[in-house]
Design a protein around this motif. Structure first.
Motif, PDB file in Angstrom:
ATOM      1  N   ALA A 247     -24.830   7.549 -17.471  1.00 21.48           N
ATOM      2  CA  ALA A 247     -26.107   6.667 -17.472  1.00 21.48           C
ATOM      3  C   ALA A 247     -26.020   5.169 -17.993  1.00 21.48           C
ATOM      4  CB  ALA A 247     -26.002   7.473 -19.475  1.00 21.48           C
ATOM      5  N   TYR A 248     -24.812   4.671 -17.358  1.00 18.65           N
ATOM      6  CA  TYR A 248     -24.725   3.180 -17.882  1.00 18.65           C
ATOM      7  C   TYR A 248     -24.732   2.324 -16.664  1.00 18.65           C
ATOM      8  CZ  TYR A 248     -23.122   3.806 -22.493  1.00 18.65           C
ATOM      9  OH  TYR A 248     -23.655   4.484 -23.787  1.00 18.65           O
ATOM     10  N   MET A 249     -24.696   3.169 -15.598  1.00 21.15           N
ATOM     11  CA  MET A 249     -25.159   2.560 -14.014  1.00 21.15           C
ATOM     12  C   MET A 249     -26.733   2.346 -13.794  1.00 21.15           C
ATOM     13  SD  MET A 249     -23.098   4.501 -10.829  1.00 21.15           S
ATOM     14  CE  MET A 249     -23.462   3.817  -9.470  1.00 21.15           C
ATOM     15  N   LYS A 250     -26.838   1.240 -14.096  1.00 18.63           N
ATOM     16  CA  LYS A 250     -28.128   0.502 -14.276  1.00 18.63           C
ATOM     17  C   LYS A 250     -27.830  -0.358 -12.832  1.00 18.63           C
ATOM     18  CE  LYS A 250     -29.177   1.098 -18.236  1.00 18.63           C
ATOM     19  NZ  LYS A 250     -29.397   0.793 -19.825  1.00 18.63           N
ATOM     20  N   PHE A 251     -29.216  -0.918 -12.601  1.00 19.56           N
ATOM     21  CA  PHE A 251     -29.846  -1.988 -11.828  1.00 19.56           C
ATOM     22  C   PHE A 251     -30.794  -2.826 -11.891  1.00 19.56           C
ATOM     23  CE2 PHE A 251     -31.592  -0.747  -7.751  1.00 19.56           C
ATOM     24  CZ  PHE A 251     -31.000   1.046  -7.646  1.00 19.56           C
ATOM     25  N   THR A 252     -30.471  -4.083 -11.631  1.00 19.67           N
ATOM     26  CA  THR A 252     -31.953  -4.451 -11.238  1.00 19.67           C
ATOM     27  C   THR A 252     -32.311  -4.928 -10.056  1.00 19.67           C
ATOM     28  OG1 THR A 252     -31.149  -6.641 -12.119  1.00 19.67           O
ATOM     29  CG2 THR A 252     -32.468  -5.428 -13.516  1.00 19.67           C
ATOM     30  N   VAL A 253     -33.786  -5.251  -9.536  1.00 18.88           N
ATOM     31  CA  VAL A 253     -34.760  -4.948  -8.404  1.00 18.88           C
ATOM     32  C   VAL A 253     -35.240  -6.389  -9.068  1.00 18.88           C
ATOM     33  CG1 VAL A 253     -35.289  -4.990  -6.429  1.00 18.88           C
ATOM     34  CG2 VAL A 253     -34.126  -3.017  -7.573  1.00 18.88           C
ATOM     35  N   LEU A 254     -35.161  -7.750  -8.153  1.00 22.40           N
ATOM     36  CA  LEU A 254     -35.464  -9.114  -8.146  1.00 22.40           C
ATOM     37  C   LEU A 254     -36.652  -9.086  -6.847  1.00 22.40           C
ATOM     38  CD1 LEU A 254     -36.899 -11.305 -10.267  1.00 22.40           C
ATOM     39  CD2 LEU A 254     -34.912 -12.909  -9.177  1.00 22.40           C
TER      40      LEU A 254
ATOM     41  N   ALA B 293     -22.187  -5.024 -16.523  1.00 23.44           N
ATOM     42  CA  ALA B 293     -21.709  -4.230 -16.727  1.00 23.44           C
ATOM     43  C   ALA B 293     -22.709  -3.306 -16.112  1.00 23.44           C
ATOM     44  CB  ALA B 293     -21.460  -4.012 -17.968  1.00 23.44           C
ATOM     45  N   ALA B 294     -23.788  -3.492 -15.070  1.00 20.55           N
ATOM     46  CA  ALA B 294     -24.374  -2.631 -14.721  1.00 20.55           C
ATOM     47  C   ALA B 294     -25.256  -2.495 -15.236  1.00 20.55           C
ATOM     48  CB  ALA B 294     -23.813  -1.520 -14.062  1.00 20.55           C
ATOM     49  N   GLY B 295     -26.767  -3.777 -15.893  1.00 23.17           N
ATOM     50  CA  GLY B 295     -26.694  -2.954 -17.012  1.00 23.17           C
ATOM     51  C   GLY B 295     -26.693  -2.480 -17.748  1.00 23.17           C
TER      52      GLY B 295
ATOM     53  N   ARG C 143     -13.552  -7.947 -24.379  1.00 19.93           N
ATOM     54  CA  ARG C 143     -12.939  -7.410 -25.154  1.00 19.93           C
ATOM     55  C   ARG C 143     -12.619  -6.371 -25.406  1.00 19.93           C
ATOM     56  NH1 ARG C 143     -16.711  -7.871 -30.024  1.00 19.93           N
ATOM     57  NH2 ARG C 143     -16.886 -10.718 -29.481  1.00 19.93           N
ATOM     58  N   ASN C 144     -13.017  -5.833 -24.667  1.00 23.25           N
ATOM     59  CA  ASN C 144     -13.008  -3.557 -24.880  1.00 23.25           C
ATOM     60  C   ASN C 144     -13.443  -3.244 -23.757  1.00 23.25           C
ATOM     61  OD1 ASN C 144     -11.528  -1.288 -24.180  1.00 23.25           O
ATOM     62  ND2 ASN C 144     -11.510  -1.245 -27.195  1.00 23.25           N
ATOM     63  N   PRO C 145     -13.770  -3.395 -22.226  1.00 23.39           N
ATOM     64  CA  PRO C 145     -14.870  -2.737 -21.942  1.00 23.39           C
ATOM     65  C   PRO C 145     -14.738  -1.069 -22.095  1.00 23.39           C
ATOM     66  CG  PRO C 145     -13.585  -4.397 -20.085  1.00 23.39           C
ATOM     67  CD  PRO C 145     -13.264  -3.967 -21.589  1.00 23.39           C
ATOM     68  N   PRO C 146     -13.927  -0.343 -21.346  1.00 23.95           N
ATOM     69  CA  PRO C 146     -14.048   1.749 -21.889  1.00 23.95           C
ATOM     70  C   PRO C 146     -14.725   1.380 -22.668  1.00 23.95           C
ATOM     71  CG  PRO C 146     -11.904   0.515 -21.249  1.00 23.95           C
ATOM     72  CD  PRO C 146     -12.908  -0.399 -21.266  1.00 23.95           C
ATOM     73  N   ALA C 147     -14.597   0.647 -24.350  1.00 26.47           N
ATOM     74  CA  ALA C 147     -15.261   1.024 -25.327  1.00 26.47           C
ATOM     75  C   ALA C 147     -16.558   0.122 -25.287  1.00 26.47           C
ATOM     76  CB  ALA C 147     -15.106  -0.213 -26.675  1.00 26.47           C
ATOM     77  N   VAL C 148     -17.288  -0.892 -24.590  1.00 22.42           N
ATOM     78  CA  VAL C 148     -18.569  -0.038 -24.727  1.00 22.42           C
ATOM     79  C   VAL C 148     -19.549   0.619 -23.386  1.00 22.42           C
ATOM     80  CG1 VAL C 148     -20.055  -2.210 -23.688  1.00 22.42           C
ATOM     81  CG2 VAL C 148     -18.569  -2.913 -24.700  1.00 22.42           C
ATOM     82  N   LYS C 149     -18.542   0.711 -22.497  1.00 20.61           N
ATOM     83  CA  LYS C 149     -18.607   2.106 -21.133  1.00 20.61           C
ATOM     84  C   LYS C 149     -18.230   2.822 -21.002  1.00 20.61           C
ATOM     85  CE  LYS C 149     -20.435   1.003 -16.646  1.00 20.61           C
ATOM     86  NZ  LYS C 149     -21.078  -0.164 -16.074  1.00 20.61           N
ATOM     87  N   PRO C 150     -18.071   4.169 -21.545  1.00 20.13           N
ATOM     88  CA  PRO C 150     -17.203   4.957 -21.331  1.00 20.13           C
ATOM     89  C   PRO C 150     -17.320   5.027 -19.735  1.00 20.13           C
ATOM     90  CG  PRO C 150     -19.184   5.796 -22.150  1.00 20.13           C
ATOM     91  CD  PRO C 150     -19.581   4.385 -22.101  1.00 20.13           C
ATOM     92  N   GLY C 151     -16.253   5.398 -19.702  1.00 21.78           N
ATOM     93  CA  GLY C 151     -14.995   5.384 -18.417  1.00 21.78           C
ATOM     94  C   GLY C 151     -14.714   4.543 -17.100  1.00 21.78           C
TER      95      GLY C 151
ATOM     96  N   ARG D  64     -13.731   0.833 -15.368  1.00 22.41           N
ATOM     97  CA  ARG D  64     -12.881   1.489 -15.407  1.00 22.41           C
ATOM     98  C   ARG D  64     -11.635  -0.598 -15.135  1.00 22.41           C
ATOM     99  NH1 ARG D  64     -12.926   4.667 -10.472  1.00 22.41           N
ATOM    100  NH2 ARG D  64     -13.096   7.208 -11.424  1.00 22.41           N
ATOM    101  N   MET D  65     -12.259  -0.896 -15.774  1.00 19.76           N
ATOM    102  CA  MET D  65     -11.992  -2.673 -16.052  1.00 19.76           C
ATOM    103  C   MET D  65     -11.476  -2.427 -17.505  1.00 19.76           C
ATOM    104  SD  MET D  65     -13.420  -6.153 -16.484  1.00 19.76           S
ATOM    105  CE  MET D  65     -13.270  -7.070 -17.914  1.00 19.76           C
ATOM    106  N   PRO D  66      -9.569  -2.523 -17.660  1.00 21.39           N
ATOM    107  CA  PRO D  66      -9.174  -2.340 -18.539  1.00 21.39           C
ATOM    108  C   PRO D  66      -9.663  -3.488 -19.742  1.00 21.39           C
ATOM    109  CG  PRO D  66      -7.761  -2.966 -16.866  1.00 21.39           C
ATOM    110  CD  PRO D  66      -9.523  -3.770 -16.674  1.00 21.39           C
ATOM    111  N   ASP D  67      -9.252  -2.915 -20.752  1.00 24.97           N
ATOM    112  CA  ASP D  67      -8.438  -3.962 -22.143  1.00 24.97           C
ATOM    113  C   ASP D  67      -7.560  -4.859 -22.034  1.00 24.97           C
ATOM    114  OD1 ASP D  67      -8.279  -5.068 -24.231  1.00 24.97           O
ATOM    115  OD2 ASP D  67      -8.449  -3.095 -25.762  1.00 24.97           O
ATOM    116  N   LEU D  68      -8.026  -6.273 -21.089  1.00 22.40           N
ATOM    117  CA  LEU D  68      -7.321  -7.128 -21.313  1.00 22.40           C
ATOM    118  C   LEU D  68      -6.397  -7.654 -22.557  1.00 22.40           C
ATOM    119  CD1 LEU D  68      -9.259  -8.886 -18.504  1.00 22.40           C
ATOM    120  CD2 LEU D  68      -7.477  -6.872 -18.367  1.00 22.40           C
ATOM    121  N   GLY D  69      -6.042  -7.210 -23.045  1.00 21.32           N
ATOM    122  CA  GLY D  69      -6.219  -7.562 -24.851  1.00 21.32           C
ATOM    123  C   GLY D  69      -5.478  -8.976 -24.838  1.00 21.32           C
ATOM    124  N   LEU D  70      -7.300  -9.779 -24.599  1.00 17.23           N
ATOM    125  CA  LEU D  70      -7.412 -11.262 -24.588  1.00 17.23           C
ATOM    126  C   LEU D  70      -7.806 -11.824 -26.482  1.00 17.23           C
ATOM    127  CD1 LEU D  70      -9.937 -11.229 -22.114  1.00 17.23           C
ATOM    128  CD2 LEU D  70      -7.751 -12.461 -21.972  1.00 17.23           C
ATOM    129  N   SER D  71      -7.027 -12.642 -26.433  1.00 12.87           N
ATOM    130  CA  SER D  71      -7.579 -13.533 -27.757  1.00 12.87           C
ATOM    131  C   SER D  71      -9.064 -13.134 -27.650  1.00 12.87           C
ATOM    132  CB  SER D  71      -6.289 -14.458 -28.462  1.00 12.87           C
ATOM    133  OG  SER D  71      -6.861 -15.465 -27.432  1.00 12.87           O
TER     134      SER D  71
END
Ligand code: CUA
Length: 339
Positions: free
Chosen positions: A218-225, A291-293, A307-315, A317-324
């Motif tokens: 459901a989070y695999m969106k895109f825009t066309v300009l 993050a694809a829309g 901060r935490n990609p998988p928390a924003v978008k289920p599945g 592939r970009m991991p939580d990098l543990g950044l401050s």
């Protein structure tokens, strides 16, 4: 004891309103309507929809008419003495209701097959643009062959020109769909599908993966300009150059962090960063969403994502990098300078 007591079932108004809001919410969001075509392909597909609808309406009215007529004309009357004459089988009727649907299906198939082949045949001629689309879980890669330009999740096309898409997948089956421009066609691993589209008027159009492809579908969106051909060529030239301009201390710190944490997966044109696992980030700051829309391309959106990609978008592939918090702010500053 009463065995057939009806259960106490009260329809809750708030529940109905909530369910209706959820159901109808999908209809108006993101301007994804096949009923407002913005190009010849979408227009042809809409005409086909109306043609089928017209045929179905005629059938519906005829069937309903016969039904209502029979109800009234052959209803039981007080004066009836016995059962009416019982009919079992009628060769004439059976032939009729076999042949009529066959004719309808043949008419609909001819139109459908005609459009299916017309849309899947790559177009030629002056100004025809080629775009290679690669579906990934869960983002879109757009390549412009012969130009070296690669981008992600935002497609640029020239208005009034035919765009040939070759559709491929890096993993599972996805489906490319921009309701206002037309489509949709699947991206199937191991093969290339073709589709062409054209936008008749400039603007931003919304696309969506239309094939269930996993948790982040459901989070695999895109825009066309869709922009004027001159602006489109300008954009292509711009994308071939270095878009990195780290000048402030925060941007410089962000650049160093990017090199350390992000460069193995992401590419930025004109830099030594050539990772191909994740989306190409050249001129990222110019895209309306990230993050694809999934999120708006703002400082808050970028920070939430880092901060935490998988928390924003289920599945994702970009991991939580543990950044401050400070590191996130520097990276956001760097990413916002990519233009
Ligand atoms: Cu990709 Cu659904």
């Amino acid at each position: 004891m009463r065995w057939h007591r009806r259960p106490d079932f009260k329809v809750s108004l708030p529940l109905v309103v909530t369910l209706a809001a959820i159901l109808l919410g999908g209809c108006g969001l993101g301007k994804q309507s096949t009923l407002s075509p913005a190009g010849p392909v979408a227009q042809a597909q809409l005409s086909m929809l109306y043609e089928s609808l017209a045929i179905m309406t005629v059938i519906f009215l005829v069937v309903l008419g016969v039904f209502v007529y029979s109800l009234i004309r052959f209803r039981a009357r007080k004066t009836d003495q016995a059962l009416p004459k019982q009919v079992h089988g009628s060769t004439a009727l059976e032939i009729a209701w076999t042949i009529v649907p066959i004719i309808i299906i043949v008419v609909l198939s001819i139109t459908t097959v005609h459009y299916a082949f017309a849309l899947g045949t790559p177009q030629t001629g002056k100004g025809t643009v080629q775009v290679q689309v690669i579906g990934h879980q869960y983002w879109w890669e757009f390549r412009y062959p012969g130009t070296g330009v690669v981008t992600a999740n935002q497609l640029h096309i020239p208005v009034g020109e035919k765009v040939n898409f070759s559709l491929q997948s890096a993993d599972v089956i996805h489906s490319f769909w921009v309701p206002e421009l037309g489509g949709k066609t699947d991206l199937i691993p191991g093969r290339t599908n073709n589709l062409w589209l054209e936008a008749s008027r400039p603007g931003l159009y919304y696309g969506q993966c239309a094939q269930l492809c996993g948790a982040g579908h459901a989070y695999m969106k895109f825009t066309v300009l869709a922009q004027s051909p001159a602006d489109f060529q300008k954009w292509l030239r711009h994308m071939r150059h270095d878009t990195v301009s780290a000048t402030t201390p925060a941007e410089k710190a962000g650049l160093a962090l990017f090199k350390q944490n992000c460069a193995t997966c992401h590419t930025i044109q004109g830099t030594p960063f050539h990772g191909t696992v994740g989306p190409n980030l050249t001129a990222l700051a110019e895209r309306p969403t990230i993050a694809a829309g999934t999120l708006p391309n703002t400082a808050e959106g970028l920070a939430a994502w880092l901060r935490n990609p998988p928390a924003v978008k289920p599945g994702a592939r970009m991991p939580d990098l543990g950044l401050s918090q400070g590191q996130i702010q520097s990276l956001v500053a760097f990413l916002q300078a990519l233009k």
